[in-house]
Write an enzyme that holds these catalytic residues in place. Structure first.
Site, PDB file in Angstrom:
ATOM      1  N   HIS A  97      44.328   8.134 -24.528  1.00  0.00           N
ATOM      2  CA  HIS A  97      43.977   9.405 -25.173  1.00  0.00           C
ATOM      3  C   HIS A  97      44.933  10.528 -24.779  1.00  0.00           C
ATOM      4  CE1 HIS A  97      40.369   7.705 -26.873  1.00  0.00           C
ATOM      5  NE2 HIS A  97      40.047   7.217 -25.689  1.00  0.00           N
ATOM      6  N   ARG A 109      44.233  23.410  11.195  1.00  0.00           N
ATOM      7  CA  ARG A 109      43.503  24.360  10.348  1.00  0.00           C
ATOM      8  C   ARG A 109      44.435  25.344   9.645  1.00  0.00           C
ATOM      9  NH1 ARG A 109      37.886  24.646  11.931  1.00  0.00           N
ATOM     10  NH2 ARG A 109      37.784  26.516  10.690  1.00  0.00           N
ATOM     11  N   LYS A 123      45.353  11.586  -2.394  1.00  0.00           N
ATOM     12  CA  LYS A 123      45.930  11.237  -1.088  1.00  0.00           C
ATOM     13  C   LYS A 123      47.445  11.209  -1.160  1.00  0.00           C
ATOM     14  CE  LYS A 123      43.499  11.763   0.732  1.00  0.00           C
ATOM     15  NZ  LYS A 123      42.177  12.293   0.919  1.00  0.00           N
ATOM     16  N   TRP A 129      46.942  30.235   8.220  1.00  0.00           N
ATOM     17  CA  TRP A 129      47.163  29.704   6.863  1.00  0.00           C
ATOM     18  C   TRP A 129      47.128  30.932   5.962  1.00  0.00           C
ATOM     19  CZ3 TRP A 129      44.717  29.533   2.088  1.00  0.00           C
ATOM     20  CH2 TRP A 129      45.208  28.588   1.179  1.00  0.00           C
ATOM     21  N   ASN A 169      39.996  35.165  10.846  1.00  0.00           N
ATOM     22  CA  ASN A 169      39.921  34.141   9.801  1.00  0.00           C
ATOM     23  C   ASN A 169      39.068  34.698   8.681  1.00  0.00           C
ATOM     24  OD1 ASN A 169      41.229  32.418  11.478  1.00  0.00           O
ATOM     25  ND2 ASN A 169      39.463  31.111  11.907  1.00  0.00           N
ATOM     26  N   GLY A 170      39.423  34.403   7.453  1.00  0.00           N
ATOM     27  CA  GLY A 170      38.619  34.877   6.327  1.00  0.00           C
ATOM     28  C   GLY A 170      39.406  35.864   5.481  1.00  0.00           C
ATOM     29  N   GLU A 174      49.031  14.878  -1.822  1.00  0.00           N
ATOM     30  CA  GLU A 174      48.937  15.927  -0.806  1.00  0.00           C
ATOM     31  C   GLU A 174      49.810  15.660   0.407  1.00  0.00           C
ATOM     32  OE1 GLU A 174      45.159  16.690   1.213  1.00  0.00           O
ATOM     33  OE2 GLU A 174      44.524  14.661   0.797  1.00  0.00           O
ATOM     34  N   CYS A 179      42.858  28.606   9.224  1.00  0.00           N
ATOM     35  CA  CYS A 179      43.317  29.392  10.368  1.00  0.00           C
ATOM     36  C   CYS A 179      42.477  28.989  11.595  1.00  0.00           C
ATOM     37  CB  CYS A 179      43.192  30.892  10.188  1.00  0.00           C
ATOM     38  SG  CYS A 179      44.025  31.549   8.744  1.00  0.00           S
ATOM     39  N   LYS A 181      43.218  22.107   6.978  1.00  0.00           N
ATOM     40  CA  LYS A 181      42.147  21.117   6.993  1.00  0.00           C
ATOM     41  C   LYS A 181      40.837  21.656   6.448  1.00  0.00           C
ATOM     42  CE  LYS A 181      40.306  17.171   8.141  1.00  0.00           C
ATOM     43  NZ  LYS A 181      40.626  16.047   7.251  1.00  0.00           N
ATOM     44  N   GLU A 230      40.929   9.693  -6.033  1.00  0.00           N
ATOM     45  CA  GLU A 230      41.140   9.859  -4.599  1.00  0.00           C
ATOM     46  C   GLU A 230      42.521   9.322  -4.178  1.00  0.00           C
ATOM     47  OE1 GLU A 230      40.095  11.429  -2.182  1.00  0.00           O
ATOM     48  OE2 GLU A 230      40.656  10.300  -0.402  1.00  0.00           O
TER      49      GLU A 230
END
Ligand code: M6R
Length: 605
Positions: free
Chosen positions: A504, A27, A485, A74, A98-99, A488, A2, A600, A481
């Site tokens: 396995h 954000r 990438k 968000w 925010n939070g 997402e 946010c 982000k 990674e």
């Protein structure tokens, strides 16, 4: 997570609020809103979706008010919708947050006079402030009393029609910065919203409340005791937060890695003297020599950079043990660390809630903490005992790219410094230093020479629904990674595996809905890597091999990256993967920089 903006001055507030929200949109971007006020009325605008939707409303209802606050969301409590968008109103009080207010249900039961319209914890906080905001009460006192009852995390900004000369802001766990202009005071949850408006700022600490006026700021704590303010200079230039001709921030951030990496290395690696020196560690040579164990902590891409870095530390320093933990897990584990441990806390934003919680726990236990952080002035950077800024510049795209490269390289530099202090592994140390020096040029060559070929491959594989990335040794974290990438931003379900683990279990997945990315280095594990590849081929896999080897490799598609590097070649192959994920997403027509459901900077649990 946010974004919050606010401003109070002599100019109209709305243009800053909208421009600030655009800059903070990365954000959180499921809904947004602004309120501007004067002594008689408030103009509250909220919209579901991106800030551009809010902007359309603002164009239809321009306001001349010179004070206002805004928010891009968000969602945590309540779906993304106009009604759940901030600012939330209760009586004369408007509040952005925010939070997470953890005890919001309990607080809500005591707030009988307010009719709740949203599903958010934030509306509860607004109503709580309003409940204390009686006749003759100062807004700051009402906010203070409300916050004394709150359990949870917050960065808030509050305004009221009854007090059009102040914005009250407070922080506990969610960043807030106050920009000091001439005749103007700005509020932002991230310095990027202040660029071009002011370079002077106060970074609010947890437990602080600020009364922001047109002509300045007063700080106090939750017990209403005054705190002296600390004005700092923000050193980010406008270009760093603009696309500079690229179609997307992600492409810009991938392509600027040669430059950002040179900043990471600059003044730290000296090839002539074969020395690495990281300033800011706050450790003497003896303390570095005495390190016996390194524990590395991060989330997401920062965690994978840490995992790659752990291989480098092991290669570089003989008598050192290393472990790597996901901060979201570690914070609730009963972990034990050996004596003479140093913790590396890795974060691009420096604000990730899980990473911050681990940092605080490590400090509580007396463990020496070092930050490997990108965002200057961020909470983690401020709280660690020492550390290194990676200097990759603002990373705007939600998918982290340039930060990964700089973080991994910084851990390698740290490894060289420990090895040199201990006087061990002289051969590898020299090679690492050489390769660190060459890495920016090698990455530059990949971007220049392979971009088009990668874009072509990406187009041909974009229709697959699933993907497996695999690699051995240092290529295992790179496989993780690469999968992160791709998933997402392109929403292709992608997982990374250690090549030796495929047999396995994961190899059972291979079918025509999958493609596989095999990462292969021409080193002592080459033949082992070919075995894993052969096993996938034998089951009808659609393999893209990304390799630095010119030897015969059997795969549906082969991308041979010409690089002189050996130890750091994984970082070169990773850039090819970054470009691949980018071009797959472009081919699928998705929002590259702001993928769905993400934000982000993850400042909530
Ligand atoms: O700001 P941080 O480095 O602490 O962020 C950690 C993760 O949230 C971040 O790397 C996330 O996984 C990215 N979206 C990955 O591209």
């Amino acid at each position: 997570m946010c974004g919050i903006v606010g401003c109070i001055g002599k100019k109209e507030a709305q243009p800053y609020l909208i421009s600030g929200l655009h800059r903070l949109e990365y954000r959180g971007y499921d809904s947004s809103g602004i309120v501007t006020i004067n002594e008689k009325s408030a103009t509250l605008l909220r919209a579901k979706g991106k800030v551009s939707e809010l902007e359309k409303l603002a164009d239809k209802q321009p306001s001349k008010d010179t004070i206002g606050i805004g928010h891009t969301r968000w969602a945590t409590h309540g779906e993304p919708s106009e009604i759940n968008a901030h600012p939330h109103q209760a009586g004369d009080v408007y509040l952005v947050h925010n939070g997470i207010i953890e005890n919001y249900k309990e607080l809500k039961t005591g707030l009988k006079n307010h009719v709740f319209v949203s599903q958010t914890d934030t509306e509860v906080l607004a109503a709580l402030v309003d409940s204390f905001y009686g006749e003759g009460t100062e807004l700051v006192d009402a906010v203070t009393q409300a916050l004394q009852l709150v359990v949870g995390t917050y960065g808030i900004a509050v305004v009221s029609v009854r007090n059009p000369d102040e914005i009250i802001v407070a922080r506990a766990g969610s960043p807030l910065i106050i920009g000091i202009g001439s005749d103007e005071t700005y509020i932002a949850s991230d310095a990027s919203a202040l660029i071009g408006y002011t370079t002077q700022a106060i970074y609010l600490n947890d437990g602080e409340i600020a009364i922001c006026r047109r002509d300045g700021v007063t700080l106090r704590d939750l017990a209403a005791q005054p705190i002296s303010s600390r004005v700092e200079t923000i050193e980010i230039d406008m270009q760093a937060i603009q696309k500079q001709g690229y179609d997307h921030f992600l492409l810009k951030e991938i392509c600027e890695q040669p430059v950002t990496l040179r900043s990471t290395l600059s003044g730290r690696v000296n090839v002539e003297d074969e020395q690495v020196k990281l300033g800011g560690l706050n450790l003497s040579v003896k303390e570095i020599r005495d390190i016996e164990h390194v524990t590395i902590i991060g989330c997401g891409t920062a965690y994978y950079a840490g995992l790659l870095g752990s291989y480098y530390l092991e290669q570089l320093v003989d008598d050192l043990t290393v472990d790597v933990a996901m901060a979201s897990e570690l914070r609730y584990r009963s972990f034990h660390l050996p004596k003479n441990t140093v913790a590396l806390v890795i974060s691009q934003s420096g604000e990730t809630a899980d990473t911050l919680a681990c940092l605080r726990e490590l400090k509580r236990r007396g463990v020496k903490t070092l930050g490997i952080i990108n965002a200057v002035g961020s909470t983690i950077a401020r709280e660690v005992d020492g550390g290194v800024y990676v200097h990759a510049g603002p990373e705007i795209s939600v998918a982290s790219t340039k930060a990964f490269t700089s973080q991994a390289v910084t851990i390698a530099m740290f490894g060289v410094q420990i090895a040199q202090a201990k006087g061990s592994s002289a051969k590898d140390v020299a090679k690492f230093i050489q390769e660190l020096d060459q890495l920016p040029n090698e990455i530059e060559a990949v971007i220049k020479n392979y971009k088009e070929k990668i874009a072509d491959i990406a187009k041909r594989y974009a229709h697959y629904e699933h993907a497996i990335f695999f690699g051995r040794d240092t290529l295992y974290p790179v496989a993780l990674e690469g999968a992160l990438k791709l998933k997402e931003i392109s929403y292709i379900q992608a997982e990374g595996f250690a090549a030796g683990e495929l047999k396995h279990g994961p190899i059972a997945l291979v079918d025509d809905t999958f493609f596989e990315v095999a990462l292969i280095l021409d080193n002592w594990l080459f033949d082992k890597s070919l075995s894993a590849l052969a096993e996938v081929n034998a089951r009808g896999g659609h393999v893209i091999a990304i390799t630095n080897s010119k030897k015969q490799i059997d795969a549906e598609e082969i991308l041979v990256i010409d690089t002189k590097l050996d130890l750091l070649a994984p970082l070169v192959l990773n850039v090819a993967q970054q470009l691949f994920a980018y071009y797959v997403t472009v081919a699928k027509g998705f929002d590259v920089d702001q993928p769905r459901n993400l934000a982000k900077s993850v400042t909530v649990e």
